[in-house]
Design an enzyme around this catalytic site. Structure first.
Site, PDB file in Angstrom:
ATOM      1  N   ARG A  34      35.944  56.785 -67.896  1.00 21.25           N
ATOM      2  CA  ARG A  34      36.267  56.313 -69.304  1.00 21.25           C
ATOM      3  C   ARG A  34      35.524  55.854 -69.566  1.00 21.25           C
ATOM      4  O   ARG A  34      34.182  55.251 -69.245  1.00 21.25           O
ATOM      5  CB  ARG A  34      36.763  56.057 -68.435  1.00 21.25           C
ATOM      6  CG  ARG A  34      38.375  55.994 -67.971  1.00 21.25           C
ATOM      7  CD  ARG A  34      39.661  54.965 -66.849  1.00 21.25           C
ATOM      8  NE  ARG A  34      39.851  55.370 -66.074  1.00 21.25           N
ATOM      9  CZ  ARG A  34      41.695  56.461 -66.885  1.00 21.25           C
ATOM     10  NH1 ARG A  34      42.000  55.554 -67.688  1.00 21.25           N
ATOM     11  NH2 ARG A  34      41.964  55.921 -65.647  1.00 21.25           N
ATOM     12  N   ASP A  76      37.106  61.691 -74.155  1.00 17.95           N
ATOM     13  CA  ASP A  76      36.105  61.293 -73.821  1.00 17.95           C
ATOM     14  C   ASP A  76      35.034  62.573 -73.905  1.00 17.95           C
ATOM     15  O   ASP A  76      33.431  62.395 -73.970  1.00 17.95           O
ATOM     16  CB  ASP A  76      36.298  60.434 -72.643  1.00 17.95           C
ATOM     17  CG  ASP A  76      36.717  58.881 -72.342  1.00 17.95           C
ATOM     18  OD1 ASP A  76      37.060  59.176 -73.450  1.00 17.95           O
ATOM     19  OD2 ASP A  76      37.167  58.704 -71.315  1.00 17.95           O
ATOM     20  N   ARG A 116      42.472  33.839 -42.747  1.00 17.43           N
ATOM     21  CA  ARG A 116      43.773  34.701 -43.269  1.00 17.43           C
ATOM     22  C   ARG A 116      43.507  35.474 -44.435  1.00 17.43           C
ATOM     23  O   ARG A 116      44.158  36.653 -44.988  1.00 17.43           O
ATOM     24  CB  ARG A 116      45.371  34.171 -43.826  1.00 17.43           C
ATOM     25  CG  ARG A 116      45.149  32.268 -42.859  1.00 17.43           C
ATOM     26  CD  ARG A 116      46.019  31.436 -43.687  1.00 17.43           C
ATOM     27  NE  ARG A 116      44.825  30.759 -44.107  1.00 17.43           N
ATOM     28  CZ  ARG A 116      45.194  29.981 -45.200  1.00 17.43           C
ATOM     29  NH1 ARG A 116      46.610  29.683 -45.675  1.00 17.43           N
ATOM     30  NH2 ARG A 116      43.768  29.161 -46.077  1.00 17.43           N
ATOM     31  N   HIS A 130      34.488  53.645 -74.808  1.00 17.85           N
ATOM     32  CA  HIS A 130      35.339  52.881 -76.287  1.00 17.85           C
ATOM     33  C   HIS A 130      34.610  51.181 -76.780  1.00 17.85           C
ATOM     34  O   HIS A 130      34.266  50.936 -76.685  1.00 17.85           O
ATOM     35  CB  HIS A 130      36.733  53.097 -75.227  1.00 17.85           C
ATOM     36  CG  HIS A 130      37.149  54.006 -74.449  1.00 17.85           C
ATOM     37  ND1 HIS A 130      38.006  54.195 -72.925  1.00 17.85           N
ATOM     38  CD2 HIS A 130      37.063  55.507 -74.627  1.00 17.85           C
ATOM     39  CE1 HIS A 130      37.843  55.243 -73.480  1.00 17.85           C
ATOM     40  NE2 HIS A 130      37.390  55.920 -73.580  1.00 17.85           N
ATOM     41  N   LYS A 173      36.847  41.832 -74.606  1.00 15.55           N
ATOM     42  CA  LYS A 173      37.108  41.845 -72.544  1.00 15.55           C
ATOM     43  C   LYS A 173      36.743  41.148 -71.441  1.00 15.55           C
ATOM     44  O   LYS A 173      35.579  40.796 -71.273  1.00 15.55           O
ATOM     45  CB  LYS A 173      37.300  42.957 -72.463  1.00 15.55           C
ATOM     46  CG  LYS A 173      37.858  44.254 -73.603  1.00 15.55           C
ATOM     47  CD  LYS A 173      37.647  45.857 -73.226  1.00 15.55           C
ATOM     48  CE  LYS A 173      38.280  46.378 -74.296  1.00 15.55           C
ATOM     49  NZ  LYS A 173      37.727  47.949 -74.031  1.00 15.55           N
ATOM     50  N   GLN A 204      46.769  40.415 -74.309  1.00 14.33           N
ATOM     51  CA  GLN A 204      47.006  41.590 -73.337  1.00 14.33           C
ATOM     52  C   GLN A 204      46.164  41.703 -72.427  1.00 14.33           C
ATOM     53  O   GLN A 204      44.843  41.582 -72.630  1.00 14.33           O
ATOM     54  CB  GLN A 204      46.480  42.767 -73.681  1.00 14.33           C
ATOM     55  CG  GLN A 204      47.382  44.446 -73.973  1.00 14.33           C
ATOM     56  CD  GLN A 204      47.148  45.360 -74.973  1.00 14.33           C
ATOM     57  OE1 GLN A 204      47.467  44.823 -75.928  1.00 14.33           O
ATOM     58  NE2 GLN A 204      46.499  46.503 -74.587  1.00 14.33           N
ATOM     59  N   ASP A 205      46.632  42.022 -71.147  1.00 16.11           N
ATOM     60  CA  ASP A 205      46.659  42.572 -69.832  1.00 16.11           C
ATOM     61  C   ASP A 205      46.807  44.045 -69.565  1.00 16.11           C
ATOM     62  O   ASP A 205      47.433  44.322 -69.836  1.00 16.11           O
ATOM     63  CB  ASP A 205      46.789  41.671 -68.002  1.00 16.11           C
ATOM     64  CG  ASP A 205      45.978  40.719 -68.101  1.00 16.11           C
ATOM     65  OD1 ASP A 205      44.976  39.977 -69.019  1.00 16.11           O
ATOM     66  OD2 ASP A 205      46.610  39.780 -67.463  1.00 16.11           O
ATOM     67  N   ASN A 206      45.181  44.605 -68.866  1.00 15.32           N
ATOM     68  CA  ASN A 206      45.851  46.461 -68.747  1.00 15.32           C
ATOM     69  C   ASN A 206      44.984  46.303 -67.623  1.00 15.32           C
ATOM     70  O   ASN A 206      44.197  45.792 -66.747  1.00 15.32           O
ATOM     71  CB  ASN A 206      44.876  46.727 -69.617  1.00 15.32           C
ATOM     72  CG  ASN A 206      44.975  46.627 -70.866  1.00 15.32           C
ATOM     73  OD1 ASN A 206      46.044  46.271 -71.816  1.00 15.32           O
ATOM     74  ND2 ASN A 206      44.418  46.404 -71.904  1.00 15.32           N
ATOM     75  N   GLU A 241      40.651  31.688 -58.282  1.00 12.04           N
ATOM     76  CA  GLU A 241      41.650  31.579 -59.430  1.00 12.04           C
ATOM     77  C   GLU A 241      40.621  32.907 -60.515  1.00 12.04           C
ATOM     78  O   GLU A 241      39.512  32.651 -60.890  1.00 12.04           O
ATOM     79  CB  GLU A 241      41.179  30.163 -59.707  1.00 12.04           C
ATOM     80  CG  GLU A 241      42.348  29.471 -59.145  1.00 12.04           C
ATOM     81  CD  GLU A 241      41.745  27.880 -60.054  1.00 12.04           C
ATOM     82  OE1 GLU A 241      41.193  27.595 -61.047  1.00 12.04           O
ATOM     83  OE2 GLU A 241      42.496  27.230 -59.753  1.00 12.04           O
ATOM     84  N   TYR A 275      41.962  44.458 -66.818  1.00  9.69           N
ATOM     85  CA  TYR A 275      41.290  43.797 -68.399  1.00  9.69           C
ATOM     86  C   TYR A 275      42.198  42.900 -69.042  1.00  9.69           C
ATOM     87  O   TYR A 275      42.912  43.227 -69.468  1.00  9.69           O
ATOM     88  CB  TYR A 275      40.133  44.661 -68.959  1.00  9.69           C
ATOM     89  CG  TYR A 275      40.454  46.169 -69.489  1.00  9.69           C
ATOM     90  CD1 TYR A 275      40.838  45.681 -70.789  1.00  9.69           C
ATOM     91  CD2 TYR A 275      41.201  46.599 -68.746  1.00  9.69           C
ATOM     92  CE1 TYR A 275      40.815  46.820 -71.564  1.00  9.69           C
ATOM     93  CE2 TYR A 275      41.130  48.288 -69.196  1.00  9.69           C
ATOM     94  CZ  TYR A 275      41.228  48.152 -70.405  1.00  9.69           C
ATOM     95  OH  TYR A 275      41.835  49.119 -71.430  1.00  9.69           O
TER      96      TYR A 275
END
Length: 187
Positions: A62, A172, A27, A65, A74, A50-52, A32, A134
């Protein structure tokens, strides 16, 4: 415990790769992707706030940072496609200050990269498209952004070769180099 953890990658204390258990059959699969109990059992006591999520095309780079006054831990992963992900140790008292670790994250390998506070972070999209997710343990503060140019010769991240030009944001493209960063912190 439903996760496998690789600690102190490239000798850099705090960096970890976490691979959750994946249960598959005809299937599809189930996994998790985050379980606080498993994380605690593995020695992590992190409260994510916080989730991004971002979507990018091949060649997007990217980073690198970091947050200056509100550093973030993170937990990063890819849910579609492939990226090369890198973290650079920016802790001045660390024996691995200025060293990096990089790895491929993909929807297929299910790996997650735990990046502690006071690291610079960036990624290069290797597939036609990628979705990157993240968790952060502090909120994003727009006026607190810092960065180091991705191709800094002192850090010398070995990004994989790709068959298209790199795509960077204007921000950047303008980050300073690692030497500029060191001069600012040692003032």
């Amino acid at each position: 415990m439903q996760i496998k953890v690789e600690y102190n990658l490239n000798g850099i204390e705090g960096l970890c790769v976490i691979t959750p258990a994946v249960h598959g059959d005809e299937r599809g699969y189930f996994s998790e992707t985050y379980n606080e109990n498993d994380m605690r059992e593995a020695g992590f006591d992190i409260k994510f706030v916080q989730d991004n999520q971002s979507s990018s095309v091949k060649g997007v780079l990217r980073g690198l940072h970091f947050q200056i006054n509100h550093p973030q831990t993170k937990l990063v992963r890819v849910i579609r496609g492939r990226v090369f992900d890198a973290a650079v140790d920016l802790r001045p008292c660390s024996p691995t200050f200025g060293k990096y670790y990089g790895l491929e994250l993909s929807a297929e390998n299910h790996k997650q990269f735990l990046i502690p506070k006071n690291f610079a972070h960036g990624f290069l999209v290797l597939s036609d498209e990628a979705e990157f997710c993240y968790k952060c343990d502090d909120f994003y503060h727009a006026n607190d952004e810092g960065g180091i140019i991705y191709n800094d010769p002192d850090i010398n991240i070995k990004f994989p070769e790709i068959s298209c030009p790199l795509i960077l944001s204007e921000k950047d493209k303008r980050w300073g180099n690692f030497q500029d960063f060191k001069e600012r912190i040692y003032k």
